[in-house]
Design an enzyme around this catalytic site. Sequence first.
Site, short mmCIF file in Angstrom:
data_model
loop_
_atom_site.label_atom_id
_atom_site.label_comp_id
_atom_site.label_asym_id
_atom_site.label_seq_id
_atom_site.Cartn_x
_atom_site.Cartn_y
_atom_site.Cartn_z
N GLY A 29 0.85 -1.18 0.00
CA GLY A 29 0.00 0.00 0.00
C GLY A 29 0.89 1.24 0.00
CB ILE A 70 3.36 2.42 4.64
CG1 ILE A 70 2.55 3.53 5.32
CG2 ILE A 70 4.65 2.17 5.42
CD1 ILE A 70 2.08 3.18 6.73
CB ALA A 116 2.97 -4.18 9.86
NE ARG A 117 -1.50 -1.22 14.21
CZ ARG A 117 -1.00 -0.15 13.61
NH1 ARG A 117 0.26 -0.15 13.22
NH2 ARG A 117 -1.74 0.91 13.42
CD GLU A 133 2.63 -2.26 20.34
OE1 GLU A 133 1.96 -1.20 20.31
OE2 GLU A 133 3.23 -2.70 19.34
CG HIS A 189 3.78 1.03 18.09
ND1 HIS A 189 2.60 0.36 18.21
CD2 HIS A 189 3.73 1.63 16.86
CE1 HIS A 189 1.86 0.53 17.12
NE2 HIS A 189 2.53 1.31 16.29
CB ALA A 206 6.97 3.02 12.85
#
Length: 360
Positions: free
Chosen positions: A195, A197, A275-276, A304, A325, A327
């Site tokens: 996509g 990103i 990503a996740r 998290e 986390h 990014a």
Amino acid sequence: EISVSNSLGPLLCRAILPMAMLAAGSRAMRRLRPASFVGKQLQARPLLGARAFSQKVAVIQDQQIPKNEAIDQLTAKGFDVSWSLDEPSDAWAIVTVTTPVTEAVLDKHPNCKLVAVSFTGFNHVDLEACKKRGISVVNVPAYSTDSVAELSVGLALAVYREIPAGERTLKAGGWAHSAGGMEIRDKVVGIVGIGDIGLRTAELFSAFGPKEILGWSRRPKSAFDKFGKQVSMEEVFDKSDIVSLHVALNAETQGIISRSLMERLRPDSVLINVARGPVCDQPALADLLSQRRFRAGLDVFHTEPVPADDAILKVPADQAVMTPHVAYKTIEALRRRMEITATNMRLFADAKPRNVVLEA
């Protein structure tokens, strides 16, 4: 002087009196006439629209920029802001980032008609509860494209050039850390999820002169063709020196990076996850990293903040570079996110909705 006979007097009085009253009323109207009267014509007033009054919005989570900046951006769009991190409100909309929006949260805001998520992911919003209550949900899909793509490259460089490990050696009084790091040039880079990103990440990696860039997506994306070729997931993991993950988290992608896929990587390969966390099988990831089957740059995790006893934190330090986390978290991206959130709400209020992920 006019003399009026007794017989004509009553008749004239009945005729003249109404005209006199009409004239007096006309003079009174002229004195009371508002500015919207011009001459004898009444100018039509516009109907009150969405901008003619302030709609209240409740911010239920800190927006990661100075509070006054967040409030200014919302008030500039015509909203009355309530900073309701825990308190109930009568707000028309609520604004969150990653704080879960549950039935209990919605109960605190009974007039809510819109949940504005200042984030790309929205899996923390109870969509069923919102739909049941007639609440729409909007998100911010592309505020951090550059930030995330840059960290992907940054983590790859940190692993390849042993930056954190080199710092540890230096601070411990040493100098020579290892036989040497590695270059991105002439390596094969795999992008999982192409996509916005993923495409930006491919573009940044292409500046380093890789041998090849491979891409995977559930659907073909012609925009990727200028960077490389689209192949199967198995081929990405078989051939790539660096694999960077950029898939959204949903029912189809949860656990998509399985143990069997990661076992295809070589000891000098690097897996980057910006990503996740749940797109990876994290127990398998921790186990394989501890076996030194490959190296990794990780910004996201299953839970998290990461629990202190999580196996991922016990991976040898030279096998993975980890960040908490971040990014998406640049000053530019966070300000952009708030601006887009405020605009999403304004457009929704004006019946021109965009970035809608759930329509009531």
